[in-house]
Write an enzyme that holds these catalytic residues in place. Structure first.
Site, mmCIF file in Angstrom:
data_model
loop_
_atom_site.group_PDB
_atom_site.id
_atom_site.type_symbol
_atom_site.label_atom_id
_atom_site.label_comp_id
_atom_site.label_asym_id
_atom_site.label_seq_id
_atom_site.Cartn_x
_atom_site.Cartn_y
_atom_site.Cartn_z
ATOM 1 N N ARG A 188 0.765 -1.091 -0.451
ATOM 2 C CA ARG A 188 -0.185 -0.177 -0.290
ATOM 3 C C ARG A 188 1.329 1.204 0.189
ATOM 4 O O ARG A 188 0.207 2.093 0.617
ATOM 5 C CB ARG A 188 -0.931 0.148 0.898
ATOM 6 C CG ARG A 188 -0.259 -0.177 2.402
ATOM 7 C CD ARG A 188 -1.483 0.182 3.723
ATOM 8 N NE ARG A 188 -0.914 1.033 4.972
ATOM 9 C CZ ARG A 188 -0.766 -0.681 5.590
ATOM 10 N NH1 ARG A 188 -0.522 -1.335 6.065
ATOM 11 N NH2 ARG A 188 0.525 0.273 6.881
ATOM 12 N N ASN A 189 2.162 0.556 -0.229
ATOM 13 C CA ASN A 189 2.939 2.344 -0.391
ATOM 14 C C ASN A 189 3.729 2.808 -1.927
ATOM 15 O O ASN A 189 3.528 1.480 -2.684
ATOM 16 C CB ASN A 189 4.589 1.872 1.141
ATOM 17 C CG ASN A 189 3.884 2.432 1.634
ATOM 18 O OD1 ASN A 189 3.863 3.288 2.408
ATOM 19 N ND2 ASN A 189 3.917 1.217 2.621
ATOM 20 N N HIS A 283 3.652 -7.055 8.767
ATOM 21 C CA HIS A 283 2.532 -7.147 7.654
ATOM 22 C C HIS A 283 1.405 -7.132 7.961
ATOM 23 O O HIS A 283 0.688 -7.547 8.318
ATOM 24 C CB HIS A 283 2.870 -8.298 6.651
ATOM 25 C CG HIS A 283 1.898 -8.710 5.435
ATOM 26 N ND1 HIS A 283 2.804 -8.773 4.125
ATOM 27 C CD2 HIS A 283 0.377 -8.695 4.914
ATOM 28 C CE1 HIS A 283 1.880 -8.952 2.886
ATOM 29 N NE2 HIS A 283 0.908 -8.953 4.010
#
Ligand SMILES: [Zn+2]
Length: 384
Positions: A188-189, A283
């Protein structure tokens, strides 16, 4: 080709034209989160699930981390308000509408039951702390859950970005490429040097790499999923051999359930056809809710998955090595090391500080600075 989780790829899509036959059917309104998961069920992303969970299935997931005889760690549900629940009866077929009111699918209702929010939060996140974004999401959901097998119209959610391919298509693509091994990468980066290191390590031992950023809901302050998608498109084009990397996207909400979400993410990648899945430090974690390597240990506590989990330690830049390394490959001490993560990159952008090239490649920094002139880089966290 690796088999889907549970053995069979679930396919419950009606032809697009079938929608007209159901015009006017009484329908249940879905949240944006449930609407994306409707597509995930119907296109096999969540194989072997065939519908939204009933109370017995939900309980088994929370207590035993399984669905029937296979591992499953995350609830997949359709929540509704008490007033809507009153109008719904088990045994009926109803329509499912998205937040824009468009009929997206059908549900054969098997159960309507009170939403056990606290049990769900404890069983999924290990906490009831409202500062946990997953807990806040669940506490804001409807008071009832509707269960049943679902179908959709067509095979692609029109709201999904152009990078999206359902599992049947990625499987076909991997086969066509002749990749007998494919590593899945969840993110998500925007791509920074630490993630690049993990991706290159995976590419050294697998034939293909499938980078699949999240395009569903993320908490406020996380990078906007569309920015991440565009950044990766540029990153892959600039850096990697075109015939060894596929960019996709995964349209489901982040839950921030740490170890349980790591298992969920691995199962999903198996369904997309990956043989390997990268799990790094913390994670799907958030704040200090989970131990940095709890996700690595979680896989040992479940019946083994067919997908191979590549457990990586946290990469950092070591000034003495002059490269990215992990504690497995660097013999120097903490003073030499700079840790790299998405939140630090975000903080540097927000503070207008220069991001050094050992943290993020210059072309990525340039891209983000250009984007920052045109749009917000970070999600507002509205759940829809
Ligand atoms: Zn070193």
């Amino acid at each position: 080709m690796i088999a889907p989780h549970g053995g069979k790829l679930v396919q419950q899509c009606l032809p697009e034209g079938a929608r007209d036959r159901y015009a006017g059917i009484p329908a249940i309104p879905m949240s944006a989160i449930a609407a994306s998961d409707l597509w995930n069920i119907a296109t096999g992303v969540f194989s072997p699930l065939t519908g939204f969970m009933d109370r017995r299935t939900l309980h088994t997931v929370l207590q035993d981390n399984r669905v029937e005889s296979v591992a499953w760690t995350i609830p997949i549900t359709l929540d509704v308000s008490a007033s809507i629940a009153e109008r719904i009866q088990a045994g009926r077929e109803m329509g499912l509408t998205d937040p824009q009111g468009v009929l997206r699918g059908l549900i054969q209702i098997s159960d309507v039951y009170p939403h056990p929010k606290d049990e769900r939060c404890r069983g999924t996140f290990g906490t009831l702390d409202a500062r946990h974004p997953g807990v806040a999401t669940v506490q804001g959901m409807g008071e009832y859950l509707v269960a049943g097998t679902v179908q959709t119209f067509g095979e692609k959610d029109p709201s999904l970005n152009a990078g999206y391919r359902p599992p049947a298509e990625t499987r076909e693509y991997f086969a066509k490429q002749g990749w007998s091994t494919v590593a899945g990468f969840q993110t998500r980066n925007v791509p920074h040097r630490a993630h690049e290191y993990l991706q290159r390590c995976a590419l050294e031992c697998t034939e293909g790499l499938f980078i699949q950023p999240i395009s569903g809901w993320v908490k406020p302050g996380d990078f906007d999923p569309d920015v991440v998608q565009q950044a990766y498109r540029l990153f892959i084009k600039e850096l990697y051999p075109a015939d060894r990397v596929l960019l996709g996207s995964l349209s489901t909400a982040m839950r921030y359930a740490g170890p349980k979400e790591a298992v969920f993410h691995a199962i999903i990648r198996q369904n997309f056809g990956c043989t390997h899945f990268i799990v790094g430090r913390d994670h799907a974690g958030v704040g200090k809710f989970y131990h940095a390597y709890a996700a690595h240990r979680m896989f040992d506590q479940l019946p083994p998955l067919e997908i191979n989990v590549l457990r990586f330690h946290e990469p950092f830049y070591c000034a003495r090595c002059g490269s990215i390394a992990t504690e497995k490959t660097c013999g120097h001490g903490e003073p030499q090391r700079t840790y790299i993560n998405g939140s630090d990159v975000r903080d540097m952008l927000l503070a207008n500080r220069t991001i050094p090239p050992h943290i993020m490649r210059e072309e990525m920094v340039r891209f983000l600075l250009e984007q920052q002139q045109q749009r917000p880089l970070f999600s507002d966290g509205v759940r829809g």
